[in-house]
Design a protein around this motif. Sequence first.
Motif, PDB file in Angstrom:
ATOM      1  N   ALA A   1       0.731  -1.188   0.054  1.00  0.00           N
ATOM      2  CA  ALA A   1      -0.140   0.050   0.025  1.00  0.00           C
ATOM      3  C   ALA A   1       0.669   1.354   0.191  1.00  0.00           C
ATOM      4  CB  ALA A   1      -0.802  -0.096   1.209  1.00  0.00           C
ATOM      5  N   SER A   2       2.039   1.089   0.525  1.00  0.00           N
ATOM      6  CA  SER A   2       2.855   2.281   0.453  1.00  0.00           C
ATOM      7  C   SER A   2       3.089   2.993  -0.861  1.00  0.00           C
ATOM      8  CB  SER A   2       4.040   2.160   1.217  1.00  0.00           C
ATOM      9  OG  SER A   2       4.997   1.162   0.439  1.00  0.00           O
ATOM     10  N   LYS A   3       2.952   2.327  -1.965  1.00  0.00           N
ATOM     11  CA  LYS A   3       3.153   2.856  -3.410  1.00  0.00           C
ATOM     12  C   LYS A   3       2.035   3.336  -3.653  1.00  0.00           C
ATOM     13  CE  LYS A   3       6.344  -0.996  -4.175  1.00  0.00           C
ATOM     14  NZ  LYS A   3       6.896  -2.325  -4.869  1.00  0.00           N
ATOM     15  N   PHE A   4       0.770   3.227  -3.184  1.00  0.00           N
ATOM     16  CA  PHE A   4      -0.443   4.005  -3.721  1.00  0.00           C
ATOM     17  C   PHE A   4      -1.154   5.276  -2.779  1.00  0.00           C
ATOM     18  CE2 PHE A   4      -0.231  -0.235  -5.021  1.00  0.00           C
ATOM     19  CZ  PHE A   4      -0.409  -0.148  -6.524  1.00  0.00           C
ATOM     20  N   SER A   5      -1.748   5.854  -3.492  1.00  0.00           N
ATOM     21  CA  SER A   5      -2.744   6.677  -2.520  1.00  0.00           C
ATOM     22  C   SER A   5      -4.053   6.836  -3.594  1.00  0.00           C
ATOM     23  CB  SER A   5      -2.231   8.020  -2.890  1.00  0.00           C
ATOM     24  OG  SER A   5      -2.169   8.627  -3.895  1.00  0.00           O
ATOM     25  N   ALA A   6      -5.103   7.457  -2.764  1.00  0.00           N
ATOM     26  CA  ALA A   6      -6.577   7.479  -3.504  1.00  0.00           C
ATOM     27  C   ALA A   6      -7.207   8.402  -2.869  1.00  0.00           C
ATOM     28  CB  ALA A   6      -7.226   6.077  -3.242  1.00  0.00           C
ATOM     29  N   THR A   7      -8.263   9.053  -3.583  1.00  0.00           N
ATOM     30  CA  THR A   7      -9.013  10.009  -3.583  1.00  0.00           C
ATOM     31  C   THR A   7     -10.592   9.593  -3.727  1.00  0.00           C
ATOM     32  OG1 THR A   7      -7.473  11.518  -4.223  1.00  0.00           O
ATOM     33  CG2 THR A   7      -9.868  12.337  -4.014  1.00  0.00           C
ATOM     34  N   ALA A   8     -11.546   9.703  -2.866  1.00  0.00           N
ATOM     35  CA  ALA A   8     -12.828   9.270  -2.949  1.00  0.00           C
ATOM     36  C   ALA A   8     -13.607  10.413  -2.995  1.00  0.00           C
ATOM     37  CB  ALA A   8     -13.086   8.327  -1.776  1.00  0.00           C
ATOM     38  N   MET A   9     -14.404  10.533  -4.040  1.00  0.00           N
ATOM     39  CA  MET A   9     -15.306  11.726  -3.824  1.00  0.00           C
ATOM     40  C   MET A   9     -16.719  11.199  -3.794  1.00  0.00           C
ATOM     41  SD  MET A   9     -13.702  14.005  -5.265  1.00  0.00           S
ATOM     42  CE  MET A   9     -14.891  15.456  -5.480  1.00  0.00           C
ATOM     43  N   VAL A  10     -17.163  11.582  -2.432  1.00  0.00           N
ATOM     44  CA  VAL A  10     -18.438  10.846  -1.905  1.00  0.00           C
ATOM     45  C   VAL A  10     -19.376  11.583  -1.800  1.00  0.00           C
ATOM     46  CG1 VAL A  10     -18.955   9.839   0.467  1.00  0.00           C
ATOM     47  CG2 VAL A  10     -16.430   9.632  -0.431  1.00  0.00           C
ATOM     48  N   LEU A  11     -20.780  11.197  -2.026  1.00  0.00           N
ATOM     49  CA  LEU A  11     -22.033  11.896  -1.723  1.00  0.00           C
ATOM     50  C   LEU A  11     -22.270  11.678  -0.522  1.00  0.00           C
ATOM     51  CD1 LEU A  11     -24.051  13.205  -3.580  1.00  0.00           C
ATOM     52  CD2 LEU A  11     -25.215  10.964  -3.810  1.00  0.00           C
ATOM     53  N   ALA A  12     -22.182  13.133   0.273  1.00  0.00           N
ATOM     54  CA  ALA A  12     -22.593  13.157   1.543  1.00  0.00           C
ATOM     55  C   ALA A  12     -24.033  13.543   1.702  1.00  0.00           C
ATOM     56  CB  ALA A  12     -21.725  14.135   2.178  1.00  0.00           C
ATOM     57  N   LYS A  13     -24.563  13.743   3.042  1.00  0.00           N
ATOM     58  CA  LYS A  13     -25.863  13.917   3.325  1.00  0.00           C
ATOM     59  C   LYS A  13     -26.200  15.352   2.677  1.00  0.00           C
ATOM     60  CE  LYS A  13     -28.655  14.537   7.525  1.00  0.00           C
ATOM     61  NZ  LYS A  13     -28.815  14.600   8.897  1.00  0.00           N
ATOM     62  N   GLY A  14     -27.356  15.384   2.174  1.00  0.00           N
ATOM     63  CA  GLY A  14     -27.785  16.601   1.618  1.00  0.00           C
ATOM     64  C   GLY A  14     -27.350  16.624   0.087  1.00  0.00           C
ATOM     65  N   ASN A  15     -26.895  15.487  -0.569  1.00  0.00           N
ATOM     66  CA  ASN A  15     -26.433  15.451  -1.914  1.00  0.00           C
ATOM     67  C   ASN A  15     -25.253  16.336  -2.093  1.00  0.00           C
ATOM     68  OD1 ASN A  15     -27.982  13.543  -2.925  1.00  0.00           O
ATOM     69  ND2 ASN A  15     -29.694  15.038  -3.542  1.00  0.00           N
ATOM     70  N   GLU A  16     -24.317  16.603  -0.863  1.00  0.00           N
ATOM     71  CA  GLU A  16     -23.212  17.334  -0.856  1.00  0.00           C
ATOM     72  C   GLU A  16     -22.051  16.370  -1.482  1.00  0.00           C
ATOM     73  OE1 GLU A  16     -20.688  20.507   1.896  1.00  0.00           O
ATOM     74  OE2 GLU A  16     -22.618  19.740   2.513  1.00  0.00           O
ATOM     75  N   GLN A  17     -21.005  17.138  -2.253  1.00  0.00           N
ATOM     76  CA  GLN A  17     -20.103  16.244  -2.741  1.00  0.00           C
ATOM     77  C   GLN A  17     -18.839  16.654  -1.701  1.00  0.00           C
ATOM     78  OE1 GLN A  17     -19.325  16.343  -6.897  1.00  0.00           O
ATOM     79  NE2 GLN A  17     -17.352  15.211  -6.720  1.00  0.00           N
ATOM     80  N   LYS A  18     -18.098  15.431  -1.239  1.00  0.00           N
ATOM     81  CA  LYS A  18     -17.164  15.604  -0.364  1.00  0.00           C
ATOM     82  C   LYS A  18     -15.939  14.751  -0.929  1.00  0.00           C
ATOM     83  CE  LYS A  18     -18.946  18.065   3.109  1.00  0.00           C
ATOM     84  NZ  LYS A  18     -18.444  19.189   3.662  1.00  0.00           N
ATOM     85  N   THR A  19     -14.635  15.379  -0.508  1.00  0.00           N
ATOM     86  CA  THR A  19     -13.524  14.608  -0.848  1.00  0.00           C
ATOM     87  C   THR A  19     -12.907  14.024   0.280  1.00  0.00           C
ATOM     88  OG1 THR A  19     -13.063  16.196  -2.619  1.00  0.00           O
ATOM     89  CG2 THR A  19     -11.149  14.895  -2.080  1.00  0.00           C
ATOM     90  N   LEU A  20     -12.611  12.489   0.184  1.00  0.00           N
ATOM     91  CA  LEU A  20     -11.737  11.966   1.193  1.00  0.00           C
ATOM     92  C   LEU A  20     -10.464  11.442   0.557  1.00  0.00           C
ATOM     93  CD1 LEU A  20     -11.928  10.228   4.054  1.00  0.00           C
ATOM     94  CD2 LEU A  20     -13.157   8.480   2.823  1.00  0.00           C
ATOM     95  N   GLU A  21      -9.449  11.624   1.433  1.00  0.00           N
ATOM     96  CA  GLU A  21      -8.050  11.231   1.136  1.00  0.00           C
ATOM     97  C   GLU A  21      -7.822   9.945   1.856  1.00  0.00           C
ATOM     98  OE1 GLU A  21      -5.902  12.598  -1.273  1.00  0.00           O
ATOM     99  OE2 GLU A  21      -7.662  14.277  -1.470  1.00  0.00           O
ATOM    100  N   LEU A  22      -7.447   8.968   0.991  1.00  0.00           N
ATOM    101  CA  LEU A  22      -6.836   7.563   1.401  1.00  0.00           C
ATOM    102  C   LEU A  22      -5.513   7.351   1.169  1.00  0.00           C
ATOM    103  CD1 LEU A  22      -9.873   5.416  -0.083  1.00  0.00           C
ATOM    104  CD2 LEU A  22      -9.558   6.283   2.168  1.00  0.00           C
ATOM    105  N   LYS A  23      -4.812   7.251   2.406  1.00  0.00           N
ATOM    106  CA  LYS A  23      -3.270   7.090   2.733  1.00  0.00           C
ATOM    107  C   LYS A  23      -3.014   5.739   3.016  1.00  0.00           C
ATOM    108  CE  LYS A  23      -2.990  11.990   3.225  1.00  0.00           C
ATOM    109  NZ  LYS A  23      -2.407  12.637   2.490  1.00  0.00           N
TER     110      LYS A  23
END
Length: 131
Positions: free
Chosen positions: A65-87
């Motif tokens: 996993a140390s060779k990777f990163s990820a970003t999740a675009m998440v549909l949050a409450k109220g149809n708001e778009q949030k970004t989540l960083e995965l390390k």
Amino acid sequence: MSNFRMLLVAALALSPALALAQAHSHGAEHGGQVQKIGSYEAELVVKGTDAMLYVLDDKEKKVDASKFSATAMVLAKGNEQKTLELKPASDNMLSGKVDFPVEGKFRATVTLKTGSTEVGKGRYNVDVTSR
């Protein structure tokens, strides 16, 4: 030979290969949802406020996993778009904290990267479980 017969013969010849391809797929080891991202298989699990992405190679072996990163675009409450960083967290797992409310299922588009190169994207629709 008629066209119909040729198609039938071709379909029957391919059916064992299709069955083998389906048998190759596996379940979600950690209770999440598995998606193909580039040449990898990635399982997304959300437990409480923890999001975890487990990455396997094309032979279903854990990757570093140390060779990777990820970003999740998440549909949050109220149809708001949030970004989540995965390390990188451990072994083949990337993780991040979900610090916003989500209604119903955790719906996200995950972009997996190695260094600055995008490997691909996967769309998820997973249940949030409690710890």
